[in-house]
Design an enzyme around this catalytic site. Structure first.
Site, PDB file in Angstrom:
ATOM      1  N   TYR B 122       0.849  -1.190   0.000  1.00 33.24           N
ATOM      2  CA  TYR B 122       0.000   0.000   0.000  1.00 33.24           C
ATOM      3  C   TYR B 122       0.886   1.241   0.000  1.00 33.24           C
ATOM      4  CZ  TYR B 122      -4.186  -2.690   1.336  1.00 33.24           C
ATOM      5  OH  TYR B 122      -5.242  -3.566   1.362  1.00 33.24           O
ATOM      6  N   TYR B 161      -0.217  -9.855   0.935  1.00 30.85           N
ATOM      7  CA  TYR B 161       0.804  -9.154   1.726  1.00 30.85           C
ATOM      8  C   TYR B 161       0.878  -9.717   3.142  1.00 30.85           C
ATOM      9  CZ  TYR B 161      -3.169  -6.187   3.312  1.00 30.85           C
ATOM     10  OH  TYR B 161      -4.358  -5.714   3.805  1.00 30.85           O
ATOM     11  N   ARG B 171      -2.196 -11.945   4.153  1.00 33.35           N
ATOM     12  CA  ARG B 171      -3.559 -11.695   3.696  1.00 33.35           C
ATOM     13  C   ARG B 171      -3.725 -12.211   2.276  1.00 33.35           C
ATOM     14  NH1 ARG B 171      -7.243  -8.359   4.986  1.00 33.35           N
ATOM     15  NH2 ARG B 171      -8.365 -10.256   4.561  1.00 33.35           N
ATOM     16  N   HIS B 174      -6.896  -8.976  -2.023  1.00 35.56           N
ATOM     17  CA  HIS B 174      -8.254  -8.450  -1.831  1.00 35.56           C
ATOM     18  C   HIS B 174      -8.319  -6.989  -2.225  1.00 35.56           C
ATOM     19  CE1 HIS B 174      -6.010  -7.586   1.876  1.00 35.56           C
ATOM     20  NE2 HIS B 174      -6.712  -6.473   1.904  1.00 35.56           N
ATOM     21  N   HIS B 176     -10.529  -3.669  -0.938  1.00 40.66           N
ATOM     22  CA  HIS B 176     -11.467  -3.147   0.070  1.00 40.66           C
ATOM     23  C   HIS B 176     -12.572  -2.370  -0.638  1.00 40.66           C
ATOM     24  CE1 HIS B 176      -8.804  -3.850   3.618  1.00 40.66           C
ATOM     25  NE2 HIS B 176      -7.847  -3.720   2.725  1.00 40.66           N
TER      26      HIS B 176
HETATM   27 FE   LIG Z   1      -5.935  -4.735   2.810  1.00 41.45          FE
END
Ligand SMILES: [Fe+2]
Lengths: 200, 261
Positions: B122, B161, B171, B174, B176
């Site tokens: 991110y 990640y 994770r 995905h 969000h």
């Molecule tokens: Fe996330």
């Protein structure tokens, strides 16, 4: 009656800050406006610690109690009241909105704003109300007659009603204060809407 | 202190899954996310101890905020054009409909997305994963649903990640999603997953939806009809909000503005 099963909620996670907040998100009206009022508080976890990565949303009626259906929340023009705002908590877990006092939605009803809380660790959003207190938009009669408040024991009822403090800025400006306790002692009354087939 | 292992987390997830599978005959299926879910460690001090209190929605709760053209530039639906160049990764189209529990399309409503880049990173300053940032990708987008309730984004497929829930926690890939309905009580933030992701069953967040059918509703479908030749692969994902308390009518707007008796 509904028959489609809903899409489950998932946590907002820690990385929403570049996506959900926007410039001016928490200022539903310009702070300098004569009738502007501050609504603020701290989001706390079950250990009493501030939650620095929560997002609070506010949705409310206008001063006349009517629901507003006007676009423009994401690019405020400084004049149009949209009734919707967002505020990510800061490092001290604090949030702060600048808004106006909502009117009652019906004759004799107790005015409130709707609040939603999202945070890492919360699998699904939490919904609550923040009622206006006596002295700043609320009346003792309307609060006493409110069906939700009347059904709660006094300790829990208090978590739904704003306090008045003098952190409103300016010369002795009053503000609405409403801490949001996710868990534990003083836990906020979080709401569900069971008329929804799959809960609120 | 010894770090929790994936095996220990997986055992917790499996124990809940078995208890759920062994529920008494006639017990209703769970349709949504568990409120408390110990395998997701950050939930322990944050999930309320009390069950939510039932209330009939009133006033503003029966309505959702209104968004329009002034709020969202149509270009915000394309996450691949925000930089000076093309982001790295698999270009994808993600589209679907936002419906209420009665199957009615949610029209003209705001949909917001955010995601990691193709490397699983991110832009967010708190993301410490040592995977490369992409100067051409911020990973955020918005759009309004059309009259059919359809949203559509162009983006790149996010990477999985690591995170610190337990040792070697990852994770699943995905996106969000943040969604509004016609009532504020329908407010939904969730995550869209990709089909066949081997990390999904290991993930304490995805598995907080214990019922397998409910969990599957968070997974997009690969749709070759959405795939565009020489351009992008396509995924379809419909979102169903809880039922509305109110039947939307033509005079909704007039009523909201108080122009009705
Ligand atoms: Fe996330």
């Amino acid at each position: 009656m509904s028959d489609l099963p809903p899409t489950p909620g998932q946590t907002v996670g820690p990385f929403f800050h570049d996506a959900l907040p926007w410039t001016g998100d928490a200022a539903l009206v310009p702070p300098g406006r004569a009738d502007a009022v501050r609504l603020h508080g701290v989001v706390r976890d079950g250990a009493g610690d501030p939650v620095p990565d929560a997002l609070v949303e506010l949705w409310q009626a206008g001063q006349d109690g009517r629901v507003v259906q006007r676009p423009g929340s994401l690019h405020r023009d400084g004049h149009t009241f949209t009734g919707f705002g967002r505020c990510a908590t800061d490092r001290a877990g604090s949030y702060s909105f600048t808004t106006v006092l909502p009117g009652a939605h019906a004759e004799g009803a107790a005015p409130f704003v709707s609040l939603t809380v999202f945070a890492r660790g919360l699998l699904h959003r939490l919904l609550t109300r923040a009622y206006l207190p006596v002295g700043l938009g609320g009346t003792a009669e309307a609060l006493a007659a409110d069906p939700l408040l009347a059904g709660l024991d006094p300790g829990r009822r208090a978590t739904l009603v704003c306090e008045v403090d003098d952190d409103g800025g300016g010369a002795g400006g009053q503000a609405l204060r409403r801490d949001l306790v996710l868990q534990g002692p003083g836990e906020t009354v979080w709401l569900t809407y069971p008329r929804l087939p799959h809960g609120g | 202190m010894t770090e929790t292992t994936q095996a220990e987390i997986s055992a917790e997830i499996e124990a809940e899954a078995q208890a759920y599978a062994a529920r008494p005959a006639g017990a209703p299926a769970e349709t949504t996310t568990r409120r408390g879910w110990g395998a997701y460690r950050s939930s322990v001090l944050r999930v309320p101890s009390n069950d939510p209190h039932p209330v009939d929605p009133e006033g503003v709760e029966l309505w959702a905020p209104c968004f329009g053209q002034r709020d969202v530039d149509p270009l915000e639906a394309d996450l691949t054009i925000q930089g000076r160049g093309e982001p790295l990764g698999e270009r994808i189209v993600v589209t679907g409909r936002v419906l209420d529990g009665d199957g009615r399309p949610v029209r003209g409503q705001l949909v917001e997305v955010w995601q990691a880049n193709a490397s699983g990173r991110y832009v967010h300053q708190r993301d410490q994963h040592p995977a490369p940032l992409d100067p051409h990708f911020t990973g955020t987008g918005r759009c309004l649903t059309d009259d059919d309730g359809t949203y559509r984004f162009t983006t790149v497929k996010p990477g999985p990640y690591p995170w610190r829930n337990h040792r070697n926690a990852w994770r699943p890939a995905h996106v969000h999603f943040s969604l509004f309905g016609t009532d504020f009580t329908q407010r939904l933030v969730t995550q869209m997953y990709f089909p066949g992701d081997p990390l999904m069953g290991l993930d304490p967040i995805a598995t907080a939806v214990v019922d397998p059918a409910a969990r599957a509703r968070m997974v997009a479908t690969y749709d070759h009809d959405l795939t565009e030749p020489e351009w992008a692969t396509g995924y379809r994902w419909d979102v169903v909000l809880t039922g509305s308390h109110r039947t939307p009518r033509e005079d909704d707007l007039a009523a909201a503005l108080g122009e009705e008796a």
